[in-house]
Motif scaffolding. Structure first.
Motif, short mmCIF file in Angstrom:
data_model
loop_
_atom_site.label_atom_id
_atom_site.label_comp_id
_atom_site.label_asym_id
_atom_site.label_seq_id
_atom_site.Cartn_x
_atom_site.Cartn_y
_atom_site.Cartn_z
N CYS A 52 0.84 -1.20 0.00
CA CYS A 52 0.00 0.00 0.00
C CYS A 52 0.88 1.25 0.00
O CYS A 52 1.81 1.38 0.81
CB CYS A 52 -0.90 -0.01 1.23
N GLN A 104 -6.13 -4.45 -2.44
CA GLN A 104 -6.60 -3.74 -1.27
C GLN A 104 -5.59 -3.86 -0.15
O GLN A 104 -4.99 -4.92 0.08
CB GLN A 104 -7.95 -4.28 -0.80
N CYS A 105 -5.42 -2.75 0.57
CA CYS A 105 -4.50 -2.75 1.71
C CYS A 105 -5.01 -3.72 2.77
O CYS A 105 -6.21 -3.74 3.11
CB CYS A 105 -4.38 -1.34 2.28
N SER A 106 -4.10 -4.51 3.33
CA SER A 106 -4.47 -5.51 4.35
C SER A 106 -4.54 -4.92 5.75
O SER A 106 -4.99 -5.59 6.68
CB SER A 106 -3.46 -6.66 4.32
N GLU A 115 -6.18 -3.13 8.58
CA GLU A 115 -7.59 -2.90 8.92
C GLU A 115 -7.88 -1.41 9.16
O GLU A 115 -9.01 -0.96 8.95
CB GLU A 115 -7.97 -3.70 10.17
N CYS A 144 -6.57 0.99 7.46
CA CYS A 144 -6.36 1.71 6.20
C CYS A 144 -7.34 1.23 5.13
O CYS A 144 -8.20 1.97 4.66
CB CYS A 144 -4.92 1.54 5.72
N LYS A 145 -7.22 -0.03 4.72
CA LYS A 145 -8.09 -0.67 3.73
C LYS A 145 -8.20 0.13 2.42
O LYS A 145 -9.25 0.17 1.79
CB LYS A 145 -9.50 -0.89 4.30
N LYS A 146 -7.12 0.76 2.04
CA LYS A 146 -7.12 1.55 0.80
C LYS A 146 -7.35 0.63 -0.40
O LYS A 146 -6.74 -0.43 -0.52
CB LYS A 146 -5.79 2.28 0.65
N ARG A 147 -8.24 1.08 -1.29
CA ARG A 147 -8.46 0.38 -2.55
C ARG A 147 -7.44 0.87 -3.58
O ARG A 147 -7.27 2.07 -3.76
CB ARG A 147 -9.88 0.62 -3.08
#
Length: 406
Positions: free
Chosen positions: A185, A202-204, A206, A208-211
């Motif tokens: 990410c 997807q960022c792993s 939790e 952040c979770k950026k697509r």
């Protein structure tokens, strides 16, 4: 010689049309693929449709080439010898083992038609499994991993199916190379994992979770024409094969319009000031460097306001004005069909374990036996069509715009 294509090479992907993208959803296709992979592992499962996989190794798709049909009897002195035709070597999941399901990238699908089952199409990189369970293809089966540029030049542009396979291979390589260079990410540095059947990551983390979506690198490519519409500005780079000339090109910078990029690139590389800028067409270009596998070439004509050239030697080896007649001679003199056949035979040799070498620069040589003073890229490149349409079609039409002189 003016060559007209239905679409540019790498465009008109048959798996990306409306009917293809709605035939099977990515999530349903992913569920079916996992079921098929489980079945290979010995589980008893039922899958709703076929899954076909095209493996890549070090950026090269698995291709298959069959010998051309024998010439007619008696042979005609006017008939050109048939070339071998290559196709992508699609494999069932049982032929691609030892690869986790999340490594597969969904390319598209075909719905049920003419009694055929719906099929989902996938790509996967098996480079890390060389010699292991991910071994696919093999000597004697008429298939091999072939450089995409070699396939590009070997493709018969009149063969709709071959052009479709080239577009699929380009799309697949662009996605796989993007995945291989987008492991983390950019916002927090955590590992990025594939999502939506490989359409994004997807960022792993939790928190952040950026697509993360595939990056497209737009490039302007321009044929600059003088005010009288008699001459075109062509350039050479040091990496070009001898006597090849092409259009100016450069990446778009942040905050630039396409037209502004055309004017800036032309000025920076040649010192020519540009006025009117006219759009021609665009072409996906997945055969650039691995770090930029999703280039989009956006083609333009532009009218130069000045004639004196000042070449930026860090960017170009040379740039010159060429007359319309000289450009026509170069297009007529160059035997693109001969180059296509030569490379088709090369692909056939690679696939049948005859020709082990894959020399990219030799693949792009398209001259006839008597050396021509100059030639331009073949019909697989948008540059060819910019140059050809000007040489044989006359002056590009200017669309009036209140922004044209900015």
């Amino acid at each position: 010689m003016s060559i007209h294509l239905r679409a540019h090479a790498f465009a008109a992907n048959p798996l990306r049309g409306l009917s293809a993208t709605t035939a099977v959803s990515p999530s349903a296709a992913a569920d079916a693929l996992r079921s098929l992979l489980d079945a290979v592992a010995g589980a008893d499962v039922v899958h709703p449709h076929l899954s076909k996989i095209i493996p890549f190794r070090r950026g090269r798709p698995l291709a298959r080439s069959q010998d051309p049909p024998p010439p007619p009897s008696p042979p005609s002195s006017h008939a050109a010898a048939a070339s071998p035709a290559w196709r992508l070597a699609w494999l069932p999941p049982a032929r691609v083992r030892g690869v986790p399901s999340e490594s597969f990238v969904f390319l598209g699908a075909h719905g049920e038609e003419e009694g055929k089952e719906a099929a989902a199409y996938w790509a996967v990189d098996v480079s890390e499994g060389e010699g292991d369970g991910a071994r696919v293809g093999g000597p004697g089966d008429g298939s091999a991993f072939v450089d995409l540029r070699t396939l590009m030049v070997a493709t018969d542009w009149r063969d709709k199916d071959a052009m479709g396979d080239l577009a699929i291979a380009g799309h697949a390589r662009a996605l796989l190379e993007w995945h291989s260079t987008t492991k983390f990410c950019g916002a927090c540095g955590a590992r990025a994992i594939p999502a939506e059947a490989g359409k994004r990551r997807q960022c792993s983390n939790e928190s952040c979770k950026k697509r993360i979506y595939p990056r497209v690198d737009p490039v302007v490519i321009v044929l600059v024409i003088d005010k009288e519409n008699d001459r075109a500005l062509l350039s050479r780079q040091s990496r070009f094969v001898p006597r090849m000339w092409s259009c100016l090109a450069g990446f778009i910078e942040p905050g630039e319009s396409l037209e502004e990029a055309v004017r800036r690139e032309t000025w920076e590389e040649t010192g020519i000031e540009v006025g009117e800028v006219i759009y021609h067409s665009s072409q996906p270009w997945p055969v650039g460097p691995n770090t930029m596998p999703c280039q989009l070439m956006v083609g333009f004509f532009a009218y130069g306001k000045s004639l004196e050239i000042h070449v930026d030697k860090q960017e170009l080896e040379d740039a010159q004005w060429h007359s319309r007649e000289d450009v026509k001679k170069a297009l007529t003199f160059t035997e693109y069909e001969k180059a296509q056949r030569t490379n088709a035979l090369k692909v056939n040799g690679i696939c049948n374990s005859v020709d082990k070498g894959q020399n990219n620069s030799a693949d792009l040589t398209v001259e006839s036996e008597e050396p021509a003073p100059m030639f331009v890229p073949g019909p697989f490149a948008i540059a060819h069509h910019l140059i050809s349409s000007w040489a044989f079609g006359g002056a590009p039409k200017v669309v009036p715009s209140s922004f044209s002189n900015l």
